[in-house]
Design a protein around this motif. Structure first.
Motif, PDB file in Angstrom:
ATOM      1  N   LEU A 132       4.319  -1.710   8.508  1.00 17.52           N
ATOM      2  CA  LEU A 132       3.861  -1.965   7.146  1.00 17.52           C
ATOM      3  C   LEU A 132       3.885  -3.458   6.824  1.00 17.52           C
ATOM      4  O   LEU A 132       4.851  -4.155   7.146  1.00 17.52           O
ATOM      5  N   GLU A 133       2.845  -3.914   6.187  1.00 17.52           N
ATOM      6  CA  GLU A 133       2.785  -5.297   5.727  1.00 17.52           C
ATOM      7  C   GLU A 133       3.825  -5.540   4.627  1.00 17.52           C
ATOM      8  O   GLU A 133       4.259  -4.599   3.954  1.00 17.52           O
ATOM      9  N   ARG A 134       4.187  -6.789   4.428  1.00 13.66           N
ATOM     10  CA  ARG A 134       5.065  -7.131   3.313  1.00 13.66           C
ATOM     11  C   ARG A 134       4.422  -6.636   2.002  1.00 13.66           C
ATOM     12  O   ARG A 134       3.230  -6.837   1.768  1.00 13.66           O
ATOM     13  N   GLY A 135       5.233  -5.974   1.189  1.00 11.83           N
ATOM     14  CA  GLY A 135       4.712  -5.404  -0.048  1.00 11.83           C
ATOM     15  C   GLY A 135       4.013  -4.084   0.140  1.00 11.83           C
ATOM     16  O   GLY A 135       3.421  -3.557  -0.804  1.00 11.83           O
ATOM     17  N   GLY A 136       4.083  -3.512   1.361  1.00 12.39           N
ATOM     18  CA  GLY A 136       3.408  -2.259   1.646  1.00 12.39           C
ATOM     19  C   GLY A 136       4.078  -1.059   0.995  1.00 12.39           C
ATOM     20  O   GLY A 136       5.188  -1.140   0.464  1.00 12.39           O
ATOM     21  N   ARG A 137       3.379   0.075   1.028  1.00 17.71           N
ATOM     22  CA  ARG A 137       3.865   1.293   0.389  1.00 17.71           C
ATOM     23  C   ARG A 137       3.903   2.433   1.402  1.00 17.71           C
ATOM     24  O   ARG A 137       2.979   2.587   2.211  1.00 17.71           O
ATOM     25  N   TYR A 138       4.973   3.210   1.344  1.00 17.39           N
ATOM     26  CA  TYR A 138       5.114   4.415   2.153  1.00 17.39           C
ATOM     27  C   TYR A 138       5.172   5.595   1.207  1.00 17.39           C
ATOM     28  O   TYR A 138       5.974   5.618   0.267  1.00 17.39           O
ATOM     29  N   THR A 139       4.303   6.582   1.431  1.00 13.84           N
ATOM     30  CA  THR A 139       4.297   7.774   0.592  1.00 13.84           C
ATOM     31  C   THR A 139       4.445   8.998   1.478  1.00 13.84           C
ATOM     32  O   THR A 139       3.851   9.084   2.553  1.00 13.84           O
ATOM     33  N   CYS A 140       5.261   9.952   1.034  1.00 16.04           N
ATOM     34  CA  CYS A 140       5.643  11.073   1.897  1.00 16.04           C
ATOM     35  C   CYS A 140       5.618  12.386   1.133  1.00 16.04           C
ATOM     36  O   CYS A 140       6.050  12.461  -0.009  1.00 16.04           O
ATOM     37  N   SER A 141       5.129  13.449   1.820  1.00 14.46           N
ATOM     38  CA  SER A 141       5.182  14.792   1.242  1.00 14.46           C
ATOM     39  C   SER A 141       5.426  15.830   2.334  1.00 14.46           C
ATOM     40  O   SER A 141       4.908  16.940   2.270  1.00 14.46           O
ATOM     41  N   GLY A 142       6.217  15.452   3.335  1.00 21.31           N
ATOM     42  CA  GLY A 142       6.522  16.397   4.399  1.00 21.31           C
ATOM     43  C   GLY A 142       7.288  15.724   5.516  1.00 21.31           C
ATOM     44  O   GLY A 142       7.370  14.489   5.584  1.00 21.31           O
TER      45      GLY A 142
END
Length: 354
Positions: free
Chosen positions: A267-277
């Motif tokens: 992930l780049e700096r300032g990136g986002r990780y989103t999870c649903s499983g």
């Protein structure tokens, strides 16, 4: 009516075909739907096996676990009442209505919104349930649900095709909304051959994002039909090298498991990780220094608002997204369908037909 009824937590043998199960009647504010098709999802497998319980730390195997906590074996961390008819993704027609529901709705073709919200407080996440979990769902000839959760749809798609959308696509749209994905993003999608993964590819592309899909090489041709910009193997040994010059601003993940740290590292700096499983396993290793020194944002995504299904119906009717129907099974072969789903024999969504 005929129904496949889950009798308790455990293996596939807990699903028992019933030939003369009581047909439900719509209460006030509800509708009765003649089920034409019902999609199969991870939530069906996980609820039946009890995987949602914190006592389970393994990947989703679809089989019985040695210990399942009685207090938290559902998506919401609550007990479940058996016997239970599962199945959240219904496509069918309204054949009767309860008190307070316009009788003109009889005959409507609908798909179900799985999130059961308090009508007096629909935005309260703590007052939600799930269709096929907190109340009986669609693995039967008939089912009832709240009238507001039976969403009218006009489409030339088949019943089976329409039954692929509700759970997988609403989950994916919820994830992308939480992560605020736009045309400025490059989104990495592990598990892109699955129902939610394929939906993530399509819906991220609809938002104008660049999409990099990860899937087993045997499934790359099917994944390519969904329109990603790049397709990578499922678990490259050196993910950073495999990505080349790609700059990942969002990881949209339903896989988890031992490979998870590799996703965070790219992930780049300032990136986002989103999870649903976490089908490959819920227990992962995180170096908190990566998290805070790189200014990353993590978002979990489960409960979604009613606008998500309304938006999805609009996308379907406009032809902006397409179904990823892998296979159909008759209702009496639901156990075989789940076995195929667990073994990942198909790319996309599996649907059962009463």
């Amino acid at each position: 009516m005929r129904a496949m009824v889950t009798m308790g937590h455990g293996g596939l043998e807990q699903m028992v075909m019933q030939e003369d199960w009581p047909r439900p009647e719509p209460a006030a504010g509800e509708v009765l739907i003649r089920v034409a098709a019902c999609g199969l999802n991870n939530t069906d497998v996980n609820t039946r096996s009890g995987w949602y319980s914190k006592t389970v730390t393994d990947a989703t195997t679809g089989g019985a676990f040695e210990e399942v906590g009685e207090e938290d074996p559902t998506w919401g961390g609550n007990p479940i009442t058996f016997p239970r008819i599962q199945g959240a993704d219904v496509c069918g027609r309204i054949v009767a209505v309860g008190g307070g529901v316009d009788s003109a709705r009889i005959g409507e073709r609908v798909i179900t919104d799985g999130w059961l919200r308090d009508p007096a407080d629909p935005g309260n996440m703590n007052k939600t349930g799930y269709f096929g979990s907190e109340r009986d769902g669609g693995f039967a000839e008939y089912t009832t649900t709240l009238a507001v959760n039976a969403v009218p749809i006009t489409s030339e798609l088949s019943d089976a095709e329409l039954a692929t959308f509700s759970c997988s696509y609403s989950t994916a749209e919820g994830m992308l909304s939480r992560a605020n994905v736009t045309e400025k993003d490059t989104v990495l999608v592990p598990g892109a051959s699955g129902g939610v993964g394929g939906a993530l590819v399509q819906l991220a592309k609809r938002r104008g994002a660049r999409v990099i899909a990860m899937a087993s090489e045997s499934k790359h041709a099917d994944v390519a039909d969904l329109g990603p910009d790049v397709i990578l193997p499922r678990t490259p040994e050196d993910l950073r090298s495999a990505l080349g010059d790609e700059k990942i601003t969002v990881v949209a993940d339903v896989v988890g498991g031992p490979y998870w740290p590799n996703l965070i590292d790219v992930l780049e700096r300032g990136g986002r990780y989103t999870c649903s499983g976490a089908i490959a396993g819920p227990m992962v290793e995180l170096d908190l220094r990566t998290f805070y020194l790189r200014d990353l944002t993590f978002t979990g995504s489960t409960v979604i608002g009613p606008e998500v299904m309304k938006n999805l119906v609009a996308y379907i009717e406009a032809g902006e997204i397409k179904p990823a129907l892998a296979a159909t099974y008759p209702l009496e072969e639901l156990r075989e369908a789940q076995a195929a789903f667990i073994a990942k024999q198909h790319t996309g969504n599996i649907v059962v037909v009463p």
